[in-house]
Design an enzyme around this catalytic site. Structure first.
Site, PDB file in Angstrom:
ATOM      1  N   HIS A 295      43.151  -6.663  10.323  1.00 15.09           N
ATOM      2  CA  HIS A 295      41.390  -6.722  10.172  1.00 15.09           C
ATOM      3  C   HIS A 295      41.072  -6.136  11.213  1.00 15.09           C
ATOM      4  O   HIS A 295      41.389  -6.035  12.369  1.00 15.09           O
ATOM      5  CB  HIS A 295      41.302  -8.143   9.952  1.00 15.09           C
ATOM      6  CG  HIS A 295      41.807  -8.756   8.731  1.00 15.09           C
ATOM      7  ND1 HIS A 295      41.282 -10.256   8.348  1.00 15.09           N
ATOM      8  CD2 HIS A 295      42.622  -8.536   7.821  1.00 15.09           C
ATOM      9  CE1 HIS A 295      41.933 -10.223   7.184  1.00 15.09           C
ATOM     10  NE2 HIS A 295      42.718  -9.530   6.950  1.00 15.09           N
TER      11      HIS A 295
ATOM     12  N   GLU B 104      38.342  -6.870  12.865  1.00 12.02           N
ATOM     13  CA  GLU B 104      38.183  -7.749  14.061  1.00 12.02           C
ATOM     14  C   GLU B 104      39.300  -7.923  15.129  1.00 12.02           C
ATOM     15  O   GLU B 104      39.445  -7.859  16.071  1.00 12.02           O
ATOM     16  CB  GLU B 104      37.770  -9.125  13.917  1.00 12.02           C
ATOM     17  CG  GLU B 104      36.429  -9.182  12.856  1.00 12.02           C
ATOM     18  CD  GLU B 104      36.810  -9.269  11.324  1.00 12.02           C
ATOM     19  OE1 GLU B 104      37.426  -8.396  10.935  1.00 12.02           O
ATOM     20  OE2 GLU B 104      36.154 -10.082  10.785  1.00 12.02           O
TER      21      GLU B 104
ATOM     22  N   CYS C 118      37.337 -13.893   9.111  1.00 15.12           N
ATOM     23  CA  CYS C 118      38.193 -14.895   8.434  1.00 15.12           C
ATOM     24  C   CYS C 118      38.836 -15.961   9.423  1.00 15.12           C
ATOM     25  O   CYS C 118      38.479 -15.798  10.739  1.00 15.12           O
ATOM     26  CB  CYS C 118      38.976 -14.316   7.496  1.00 15.12           C
ATOM     27  SG  CYS C 118      40.359 -13.715   8.794  1.00 15.12           S
TER      28      CYS C 118
ATOM     29  N   CYS D  36      40.664 -14.165  12.330  1.00 12.29           N
ATOM     30  CA  CYS D  36      39.933 -13.352  13.281  1.00 12.29           C
ATOM     31  C   CYS D  36      39.016 -14.272  13.929  1.00 12.29           C
ATOM     32  O   CYS D  36      38.815 -13.942  15.254  1.00 12.29           O
ATOM     33  CB  CYS D  36      39.088 -12.352  12.426  1.00 12.29           C
ATOM     34  SG  CYS D  36      40.202 -11.081  11.361  1.00 12.29           S
TER      35      CYS D  36
HETATM   36 ZN   LIG Z   1      39.871 -11.295   9.429  1.00 14.63          ZN
END
Ligand SMILES: [Zn+2]
Length: 159
Positions: free
Chosen positions: A56, A58, A86, A89
């Site tokens: 991801h 992040e 999320c 992250c």
């Molecule tokens: Zn994430």
């Protein structure tokens, strides 16, 4: 909710543009930046989950930041993201030591956009819930500018 600063808005503008670029380059429309308190950019990254499902935006930015700076050095830094981090992250933010998060679109709004798309079966867990379980506070500002943030996602997900 704490009020975002002019600097916060400047970096949100940059991260929203970077999310569009991520989509334009064939990745999911997500981007993130880690910025020091003095406004210097420590890391910026786009999504790379086509080659690594955990990549991801992040996480990519946090890994770059974490390889060069200690948690103590990152305590005053801010993670900017076009969508709410999320659970993974948010965990990455916590473990990196980054002490502040500013995001545009909420996870709830993202979930509405992605539905159960197997490309992004969005979790339904606000990042504040993750941070609330940590041993030090993480400041969170968001959602902000959700309509703008939705633009990079328009027509992207197959609900
Ligand atoms: Zn994430």
């Amino acid at each position: 909710m704490t009020t975002p600063t002019a600097q916060d808005h400047d970096f949100l503008t940059r991260v929203l543009a970077l999310a569009q670029r991520s989509r334009d380059e064939g990745h999911h429309p997500f981007a993130a930046m880690v910025v020091a308190a003095d406004g210097s950019v420590i890391a910026e990254a786009m999504n790379a989950s086509s080659t690594d499902r955990t990549a991801h935006a992040e996480m990519n930015a946090l890994r770059m930041a974490s390889q060069r700076h200690s948690p103590a050095q990152l305590a005053g830094a801010t993670l900017y993201a076009n969508a709410e981090p999320c659970a993974m992250c948010a965990g990455g933010t916590y473990w990196s030591g980054v002490g502040r998060v500013v995001y545009a679109m909420s996870e709830a709004s993202l979930l509405q956009l992605t539905g159960s798309d197997p490309e992004n079966p969005t979790l339904s867990l606000p990042c504040r819930d993750v941070f609330a379980r940590g041993q030090r506070p993480t400041e969170v500002i968001g959602p902000l500018r959700e309509d703008e943030a939705r633009a990079a996602h328009a027509g992207f997900w197959r609900k």
